[in-house]
Motif scaffolding. Structure first.
Motif, short mmCIF file in Angstrom:
data_model
loop_
_atom_site.label_atom_id
_atom_site.label_comp_id
_atom_site.label_asym_id
_atom_site.label_seq_id
_atom_site.Cartn_x
_atom_site.Cartn_y
_atom_site.Cartn_z
N THR A 48 0.81 -1.23 0.00
CA THR A 48 0.00 0.00 0.00
C THR A 48 0.84 1.27 0.00
OG1 THR A 48 -1.78 -1.16 1.14
CG2 THR A 48 -1.84 1.23 1.21
N ALA A 49 1.88 1.32 0.80
CA ALA A 49 2.71 2.53 0.86
C ALA A 49 3.36 2.83 -0.49
CB ALA A 49 3.79 2.39 1.94
N LEU A 50 3.75 1.78 -1.22
CA LEU A 50 4.37 1.99 -2.53
C LEU A 50 3.33 2.36 -3.59
CD1 LEU A 50 7.07 -0.81 -2.52
CD2 LEU A 50 7.33 1.62 -1.99
N ASP A 52 0.71 4.11 -2.87
CA ASP A 52 0.51 5.53 -2.55
C ASP A 52 1.61 6.40 -3.18
OD1 ASP A 52 -1.69 4.75 -1.03
OD2 ASP A 52 -0.64 5.00 0.90
N ALA A 53 2.85 5.94 -3.09
CA ALA A 53 3.97 6.68 -3.69
C ALA A 53 3.83 6.75 -5.20
CB ALA A 53 5.30 6.02 -3.30
#
Length: 89
Positions: A48-50, A52-53
């Protein structure tokens, strides 16, 4: 898995090339859907964080692209539409 639909001034070659490059840099899986110079659909999967990035990077895009709107739909893989339905999203 996340379905993104970007809208704006998006020269296809430039925008999709940029998205492919950014997904590779972030080690994300990317499948391009229907794209034109004003709308582009793509699916991205990974942490998820990637994802988002990726959204942030692509929204800023290459110099010749202006993203005006982003529609994001996060879905588990089992709920994801077939490739035929992505083209009409």
């Amino acid at each position: 898995m996340t379905l993104f639909t970007f809208r704006g001034a998006l020269p296809v070659e430039s925008f999709t090339g940029f998205a492919v490059h950014r997904a590779a840099r972030l080690d994300l899986s990317l499948d391009l859907g229907a794209c034109s110079d004003d709308i582009c659909a793509m699916t991205v999967s990974g942490p998820t964080a990637l994802v988002d990035a990726f959204e942030m990077a692509v929204s800023l895009g290459p110099q010749d692209c202006i993203v005006l709107e982003i529609d994001r739909k996060d879905r588990p893989l089992a709920e994801y539409p077939s490739p035929e339905r992505i083209a009409h999203a």
